[in-house]
Design an enzyme around this catalytic site. Sequence first.
Site, PDB file in Angstrom:
ATOM      1  N   HIS A 121      -5.561  -4.838  -3.581  1.00 47.60           N
ATOM      2  CA  HIS A 121      -4.187  -4.639  -4.045  1.00 47.60           C
ATOM      3  C   HIS A 121      -3.809  -5.865  -4.891  1.00 47.60           C
ATOM      4  CE1 HIS A 121       0.245  -4.538  -3.520  1.00 47.60           C
ATOM      5  NE2 HIS A 121       0.109  -3.263  -3.214  1.00 47.60           N
ATOM      6  N   ASP A 199      -6.927  -8.788   4.507  1.00 42.44           N
ATOM      7  CA  ASP A 199      -5.671  -8.087   4.236  1.00 42.44           C
ATOM      8  C   ASP A 199      -5.729  -6.769   5.018  1.00 42.44           C
ATOM      9  OD1 ASP A 199      -3.828  -6.288   3.282  1.00 42.44           O
ATOM     10  OD2 ASP A 199      -4.241  -6.641   1.161  1.00 42.44           O
ATOM     11  N   GLN A 202      -3.473  -1.865   5.368  1.00 39.01           N
ATOM     12  CA  GLN A 202      -3.749  -0.435   5.573  1.00 39.01           C
ATOM     13  C   GLN A 202      -4.633  -0.193   6.793  1.00 39.01           C
ATOM     14  OE1 GLN A 202      -2.238   1.882   3.915  1.00 39.01           O
ATOM     15  NE2 GLN A 202      -1.417   0.680   2.221  1.00 39.01           N
ATOM     16  N   LYS A 225       4.437  -0.508   7.138  1.00 38.71           N
ATOM     17  CA  LYS A 225       3.427   0.557   7.035  1.00 38.71           C
ATOM     18  C   LYS A 225       2.949   0.986   8.414  1.00 38.71           C
ATOM     19  CE  LYS A 225       1.828  -1.490   2.708  1.00 38.71           C
ATOM     20  NZ  LYS A 225       2.219  -0.570   1.625  1.00 38.71           N
ATOM     21  N   CYS A 364      -0.748  -0.182  -7.418  1.00 40.44           N
ATOM     22  CA  CYS A 364      -0.906  -1.659  -7.450  1.00 40.44           C
ATOM     23  C   CYS A 364      -2.364  -2.073  -7.352  1.00 40.44           C
ATOM     24  CB  CYS A 364      -0.084  -2.347  -6.361  1.00 40.44           C
ATOM     25  SG  CYS A 364       1.657  -2.145  -6.571  1.00 40.44           S
TER      26      CYS A 364
HETATM   27  N1  PMP Z   1      -2.362  -5.022   0.535  1.00 39.06           N
HETATM   28  C1  PMP Z   1      -2.545  -3.712   0.699  1.00 39.06           C
HETATM   29  C2  PMP Z   1      -3.923  -3.191   0.982  1.00 39.06           C
HETATM   30  C3  PMP Z   1      -1.456  -2.850   0.606  1.00 39.06           C
HETATM   31  O1  PMP Z   1      -1.625  -1.543   0.760  1.00 39.06           O
HETATM   32  C4  PMP Z   1      -0.167  -3.383   0.326  1.00 39.06           C
HETATM   33  C5  PMP Z   1       1.033  -2.478   0.165  1.00 39.06           C
HETATM   34  N2  PMP Z   1       0.822  -1.350  -0.592  1.00 39.06           N
HETATM   35  C6  PMP Z   1      -0.036  -4.756   0.197  1.00 39.06           C
HETATM   36  C7  PMP Z   1      -1.157  -5.544   0.311  1.00 39.06           C
HETATM   37  C8  PMP Z   1       1.298  -5.390  -0.044  1.00 39.06           C
HETATM   38  O2  PMP Z   1       2.133  -5.147   1.044  1.00 39.06           O
HETATM   39  P1  PMP Z   1       3.691  -5.480   1.010  1.00 39.06           P
HETATM   40  O3  PMP Z   1       4.212  -4.890  -0.260  1.00 39.06           O
HETATM   41  O4  PMP Z   1       4.225  -4.813   2.232  1.00 39.06           O
HETATM   42  O5  PMP Z   1       3.816  -6.964   1.042  1.00 39.06           O
END
Ligand code: PMP
Length: 406
Positions: A121, A199, A202, A225, A364
């Site tokens: 991401h 990270d 997910q 999430k 993203c």
């Molecule tokens: N890493 C991953 C794998 C994600 O899916 C996301 C959110 N889509 C993020 C980072 C960023 O998370 P947040 O916007 O809640 O900070």
Amino acid sequence: MFDIQHIRNQFPILDQSVNGKPLVYLDNAATSQKPLAVLNAWQKYYTEINANVHRGIHTLSQLATEEMELSRRKIQKFINAEHDFEVIFTRGTTEGINLLAYSLTAWLKKDDEIIISYLEHHSNIVPWQMLCERTGAKLKVIPIDSDGILQIDFVEKNLSEKTRLISVNHVSNALGVVNPVEEIIALARKNSDALIVIDGAQAAPHFKIDVQQLDCDFYVFSGHKMYAPMGTGILYGKEKILRELPPFHGGGEMIATCSFDKTTYADLPFKFEAGTPNVGGNIALGAAADFIESIGHQHLQNHENALLEYAQQKLLELDGLRIYGEKATRTGVVSFNLEGIGIASDVGMILNKIGIAVRTGHHCTQPIMAFFEIAGTVRASFAVYNTFEEIDILVEGVRKAQRMLS
Ligand code: PMP
């Protein structure tokens, strides 16, 4: 016993119509809905307790502190951290990674290397690029194959004394691919002294996380999430490393003593929690962990995997539908396009007209989209409250979109 209706009853938001059709919410990788237990924990804090935490002599402040620290211990258990003070409350994954990228500035020097992967991401790319700009370090990127599977022999070939940090996601948000983080960590431990960041944005909603078993140095995820409120999340770090790292934000709560000559920092975890925390949100995050554990990780995982398998099988019956990462081990996500229909959002708009919420676009993860030479995908993502009937509605909706657009 896994009782889907009992679970759905805990999510009143699901019981509504959108554009005259029952809502089918399949945008859980972007954010999940919140169960009553989480909403009640949040409301109870604001209706009965609301007070600032720590340093408070009065009863409400003490209650707020106790509840928030109880929640920290719930998260400690949720990820099997050794100590509760290894759990730092953050605003989410993005803040957790930025905290690390800032605090690790002195860990890197010119020409050192950071390994990330193609599947990241943007929030696990850009903070490291910014760190590289500050230090002269370089990014190296683990490639993927046409199924979105990480080519981890790259890690073995590229590890050296220059490798100071590896940061990869546990599960890809764009494709749902579950990455072999255990293997990457084992390789890194054998051949380098690189710090390892996972990270887990997910992963935390979908399966049991055990940071001690993983042996990662840091693990980050967002609350929103995994059924908790927005603006919540955690950074887990191993005690020894957290003690050595300098703080990220300066301010109240994070000092031991402060004078104009010299300021000393508070003990863990407070050194990394400057300013008034999101007390109600952090308490509700603990309630979300309780909610997941009350269902049971195995039940939750079995249900979600069955949904994914069913969705994949039904969608592939449609002519010209391509699922990205089809052959990879995945969780929670099916990401696809229809042949000849270049704009994923056209499909998303038609689905929305019949009450189905999916996400379309680059999610993203522009490097993944560039790899597949596409602008975006249609992504349906699942949570524990989704049903097989909802998948049937999705597949019918996609069929309709295909008819209308081709
Ligand atoms: N890493 C991953 C794998 C994600 O899916 C996301 C959110 N889509 C993020 C980072 C960023 O998370 P947040 O916007 O809640 O900070």
